[in-house]
Motif scaffolding. Structure first.
Motif, short mmCIF file in Angstrom:
data_model
loop_
_atom_site.label_atom_id
_atom_site.label_comp_id
_atom_site.label_asym_id
_atom_site.label_seq_id
_atom_site.Cartn_x
_atom_site.Cartn_y
_atom_site.Cartn_z
N LYS A 71 1.98 8.25 -9.72
CA LYS A 71 2.17 7.11 -8.82
C LYS A 71 1.59 7.42 -7.44
CE LYS A 71 6.34 5.19 -10.96
NZ LYS A 71 7.78 4.88 -10.76
N ILE A 72 1.84 8.62 -6.94
CA ILE A 72 1.30 9.00 -5.64
C ILE A 72 -0.23 8.97 -5.65
CG2 ILE A 72 1.12 10.91 -3.98
CD1 ILE A 72 3.97 11.71 -4.77
N GLU A 73 -0.80 9.47 -6.73
CA GLU A 73 -2.26 9.49 -6.83
C GLU A 73 -2.84 8.08 -6.83
OE1 GLU A 73 -5.71 11.39 -9.74
OE2 GLU A 73 -3.59 11.84 -10.08
N ARG A 74 -2.17 7.14 -7.54
CA ARG A 74 -2.64 5.75 -7.55
C ARG A 74 -2.53 5.11 -6.18
NH1 ARG A 74 0.07 5.74 -12.63
NH2 ARG A 74 1.88 4.70 -11.71
N LEU A 75 -1.43 5.42 -5.47
CA LEU A 75 -1.25 4.86 -4.11
C LEU A 75 -2.32 5.39 -3.18
CD1 LEU A 75 2.64 5.04 -3.70
CD2 LEU A 75 1.24 2.97 -3.74
N VAL A 76 -2.63 6.66 -3.28
CA VAL A 76 -3.68 7.25 -2.43
C VAL A 76 -5.03 6.59 -2.73
CG1 VAL A 76 -4.97 9.37 -1.93
CG2 VAL A 76 -2.48 9.43 -2.11
N ASP A 77 -5.32 6.37 -3.99
CA ASP A 77 -6.59 5.73 -4.37
C ASP A 77 -6.66 4.33 -3.81
OD1 ASP A 77 -7.33 8.01 -5.67
OD2 ASP A 77 -6.72 7.30 -7.67
N ALA A 78 -5.51 3.60 -3.90
CA ALA A 78 -5.49 2.21 -3.40
C ALA A 78 -5.69 2.16 -1.88
CB ALA A 78 -4.17 1.55 -3.78
N ILE A 79 -5.06 3.10 -1.16
CA ILE A 79 -5.23 3.14 0.30
C ILE A 79 -6.67 3.44 0.68
CG2 ILE A 79 -4.55 4.37 2.39
CD1 ILE A 79 -1.77 4.72 1.11
N GLU A 80 -7.27 4.40 -0.03
CA GLU A 80 -8.64 4.79 0.29
C GLU A 80 -9.64 3.67 0.02
OE1 GLU A 80 -9.33 8.30 -1.94
OE2 GLU A 80 -8.38 9.64 -0.45
N SER A 81 -9.33 2.85 -1.00
CA SER A 81 -10.23 1.74 -1.34
C SER A 81 -9.96 0.48 -0.52
CB SER A 81 -10.15 1.42 -2.83
OG SER A 81 -8.83 1.02 -3.17
N GLY A 82 -8.90 0.54 0.33
CA GLY A 82 -8.60 -0.59 1.20
C GLY A 82 -7.82 -1.69 0.52
N VAL A 83 -7.14 -1.43 -0.60
CA VAL A 83 -6.37 -2.44 -1.31
C VAL A 83 -4.90 -2.25 -0.98
CG1 VAL A 83 -5.72 -3.37 -3.56
CG2 VAL A 83 -8.03 -2.50 -3.17
N GLY A 84 -4.19 -3.39 -0.66
CA GLY A 84 -2.74 -3.37 -0.40
C GLY A 84 -2.38 -2.24 0.50
#
Length: 302
Positions: free
Chosen positions: A289-302
């Protein structure tokens, strides 16, 4: 209840030793049956019990007696209290004497909400002391049984004894270890007269032997239990071990004992490994879950 306590009403259950409940009724209002409406309960001093309370304080402060000795004296004199169900005929225990000496109501100070009951995860009900700012304190001089000076003298000695037990201050036992009076039969030997557990006590007069004696007799005196039997711990342990050797240490019984022990160890090990596996799976899920959140932040989503 807090408002009632501030007005001097009794908000507890059974009154402390030395007091009785006195219902208070409204002189004008009636209940649905036409009887005077009860608006609360106050405490009033019970003269006979109050005299015993004063003797307890005097024996503790002036005579220097301890909790156990005071309880024995009261019980041997035939003085009784209410039991935990409110019935007459209860005997005094050292813990009862200690609670009487610590209760500020005996100097005329009524305190409500000092503790709260909590339920532990294993189903036990315990009391937790609340901070003083949550207490409801009401001065009731008419409820004082002992003087302020006598009550404070008792608190001073209680505090001194507490420091001694912790090894703080002058003339203490700090750094001196006391041997624990124990046995593998502890909790298994019972008094044939009163049914209380036998406890281990050291002998007097310099002997190094330890003895099983009736715990209730030790704590409350011979008026409660007249069983004077004392059994040397080493001799009783030897008898029990001989019986175990005769009855249990047969080859077949011993093999069965080893088998059952091994099975129990295996069961507990499997359970612990299962718990560990569950924790590892939860850890991996959280990391994903943490890895997915980090990916989403880096890509500028949510």
């Amino acid at each position: 209840m807090a408002a009632k306590a501030r007005e001097g009403y009794w908000c507890g259950g059974r009154p402390p030793y030395g007091y009785r409940r006195k219902p208070i009724y409204d002189p004008e209002r009636k209940d649905i049956d036409g009887n005077p409406l009860r608006i609360g309960v106050r405490l009033e001093v019970e003269p006979k019990e109050a005299e015993i309370v004063r003797k307890i304080y005097e024996m503790y402060v002036h005579a220097g007696f301890g909790f156990r000795r005071i309880a024995r004296i009261l019980n041997n004199r035939g003085i009784r209290k209410r039991d935990r169900f409110g019935n007459p005929g209860g005997t005094f225990a050292p813990t009862v004497v200690r609670s009487i000496l610590k209760n500020p109501i005996y100097k005329g100070l009524l305190i409500w909400n000092r503790t709260e009951e909590i339920l532990t995860r294993d189903g036990r009900e315990l009391k937790r002391v609340l901070p003083p700012e949550e207490w409801v304190v009401c001065e009731m001089p008419e409820l004082a049984i002992v003087s302020e000076e006598l009550w404070e003298a008792a608190q001073k000695r209680l505090e001194e004894n507490k420091k001694l037990s912790k090894g703080v201050g002058k003339g203490t036992n700090k750094g001196v270890g006391r041997p624990r009076m124990t046995s593998f039969l502890r909790g298994l030997v019972e008094c044939a007269e009163c049914g209380a557990k036998f406890v281990v006590r050291g002998s007097r007069g310099g002997s190094h032997y330890r003895y099983f004696v009736c715990g209730k007799r030790i704590q409350r005196g011979e008026a409660v239990c007249s069983n004077k039997t004392s059994i040397r711990v080493d001799r009783l342990e030897q008898v029990v071990l001989e019986m175990l050797k005769e009855k249990v240490y047969e080859p077949e019984a011993f093999r069965y004992l080893v088998y059952r022990t091994a099975k129990e160890v295996e069961r507990r090990l499997k359970r612990r490994l299962g718990d560990l596996g569950k924790l590892m799976r939860e850890k991996r899920a959280i990391e994903a879950k943490i890895e997915r959140l980090v990916d989403a932040i880096e890509s500028g989503v949510g």
